[in-house]
Design an enzyme around this catalytic site. Structure first.
Site, PDB file in Angstrom:
ATOM      1  CG  ASP A 161      -2.281   0.544   0.992  1.00 30.18           C
ATOM      2  OD1 ASP A 161      -2.419   1.361   0.073  1.00 30.18           O
ATOM      3  OD2 ASP A 161      -3.211   0.219   1.757  1.00 30.18           O
ATOM      4  CG  ASP A 216      -9.624   2.212  -0.692  1.00 35.35           C
ATOM      5  OD1 ASP A 216      -8.629   2.115  -1.441  1.00 35.35           O
ATOM      6  OD2 ASP A 216      -9.551   2.130   0.541  1.00 35.35           O
TER       7      ASP A 216
END
Ligand code: GLA
Length: 408
Positions: A161, A216
């Site tokens: 990430d 997201d």
């Protein structure tokens, strides 16, 4: 004359010497010279985040692995079981990453062994900054140490990430982890989760095996959450991911984010659209629901092997939108056997007739062939230059068209 030739040769050589480093600096080939050979088709599996967020634990992961076998998902191609953020708590005195003993009392190695014993592969999560998005210790400055730890545990897949990275350069940061994984001695797929900020499709082909192209996903077809700007609906992701089709191929995929199928925010038609669009875009198919407790409607979508075959087609071309008129769209994906996957997509709130034609498939009008409906699993009337279907609101019709072999 000979002197002139010599001078020209010298000038050419000097120009090359000068040009080579400049060229090298502008490409990532310097750091990662060749693909790692993994993910020849888009990775498939399950990831804990969309359903469980930080509430993941070893019972959930084990139950999910069991259910992936029992439901037939493993045999349909879902391979990786990935724990997302919040599995880690600290580093020990040597800097080795430590799992949260409350949630993973048996340790990560035991969990990976269990997942492997079910004929599945095991994935884990970290981040290129100091802390993960959930505020847990991340990998900056510990890349090689973490890669060795993962290899010892039997990790097959790393989602990496991009939170808390400060002014780190994404190309450099991902290359460091890519090199660390390569030198760990274990095949580990690198899933880059940098949300498309530094346009990884332009430079990450030989760094990672997949890269997120957006913020997201959120479990909604088209209605935004006004409080969460970074959360993207299915149609938003589709519009951001579609134009990137030229950058996908075997070993390096545009990742439209993990699936929301079965999480409750969309209608069955919308979930069928979500799944079909991900498949025609050759996106990784990482289920994001509670597999151990899914209903039949969810199961029938995730286990649609006709649609999965489109996603997993070995030619590895990302399909694209070839026609649009308001809410009505036609999408096409060329397949390894010379056929085409065809998707008719209706974004609108009313049923709509959508027609696809031979030129949209890239075929002469005279080509004939068989048509299979990938949601009813029936052979339809033969293809002879066009097809039309009435598509439900927010829905899709999806076909596979196989041209007849050429006549001799
Ligand atoms: C980011 C990622 C998500 C998830 C969370 C975990 O938001 O994009 O997919 O991994 O972090 O904290």
């Amino acid at each position: 004359m000979a002197r002139v030739v010599k001078l020209m040769l010298w000038l050419a050589l000097a120009a090359n010497l000068w040009a080579a480093p400049a060229l090298a600096e502008t490409t990532q080939e310097v750091v990662n010279k060749a693909p790692n050979g993994l993910a020849p088709t888009p990775p498939m599996g399950w990831n804990s985040w969309n359903k469980f967020a930080c509430d993941n634990n070893e019972q959930t992961v084990r139950a999910t692995a069991d259910a992936m076998v029992a439901s037939g998902m493993r045999d349909a191609g879902y391979q990786y079981v990935v724990i997302d953020d919040c599995w880690q708590t600290a580093r020990d005195a040597e800097g080795v990453i430590v799992a949260d003993a409350q949630k993973f009392p048996s340790g990560i190695k035991a969990l990976a062994d269990y997942v492997h014993s079910r004929g599945l592969k095991f994935g884990i999560y970290s981040d290129a900054g100091r802390l993960t998005c959930g505020g847990r210790p991340a990998s900056e400055g510990h890349e090689y140490q973490d890669a060795i730890t993962y290899a010892r545990w039997g990790v097959d897949y790393l989602k990496y990430d991009w939170c808390n990275t400060g002014d780190r350069n994404a190309q450099e940061a991902y290359a460091v982890m890519a090199d660390a994984l390569r030198s760990s001695g274990r095949d580990i797929v690198l899933s880059m989760c940098e949300w498309g900020t530094a346009k990884p499709w332009l430079w990450a082909k030989n760094t990672g095996n997949l890269w997120r192209t957006t913020g997201d996903i959120f479990d909604s077809f088209s209605v935004k959450d006004p409080k969460r700007n970074w959360a993207h609906t299915v149609v938003e992701i589709v519009d951001l991911n579609e134009p990137l089709w030229p950058f996908a191929g075997p070993g390096h995929w545009n990742d439209a984010d993990m699936l929301e199928v079965g999480n409750g925010g969309m209608s069955p038609a919308e979930y069928r659209s979500h799944f079909s669009l991900w498949a025609i875009m050759a996106s990784p198919l990482m289920a994001g629901n509670d597999i151990a407790h899914m209903d039949d409607a969810t199961r029938s979508i995730l286990l649609n092997t006709d649609v999965i075959a489109v996603d997993q087609d070995p030619l590895g071309v990302q399909g694209r939108r070839v026609w649009k008129d308001g809410d009505r769209e036609v999408w096409v994906k060329p397949l390894a056997d010379g056929g085409r996957a065809l998707l008719l997509f209706n974004r609108g709130d009313a049923a709509a007739a959508i027609r696809a034609t031979a030129d949209q498939l890239g075929w002469p009008a005279a080509v004939a062939g068989n048509v299979r409906d990938l949601w009813t699993h029936r052979q339809l009337a033969r293809w002879s230059g066009s097809i039309e279907a009435t598509v439900e609101p927010h829905g899709v019709a999806m076909f596979r068209i196989e041209p007849d072999p050429p006549r001799r």
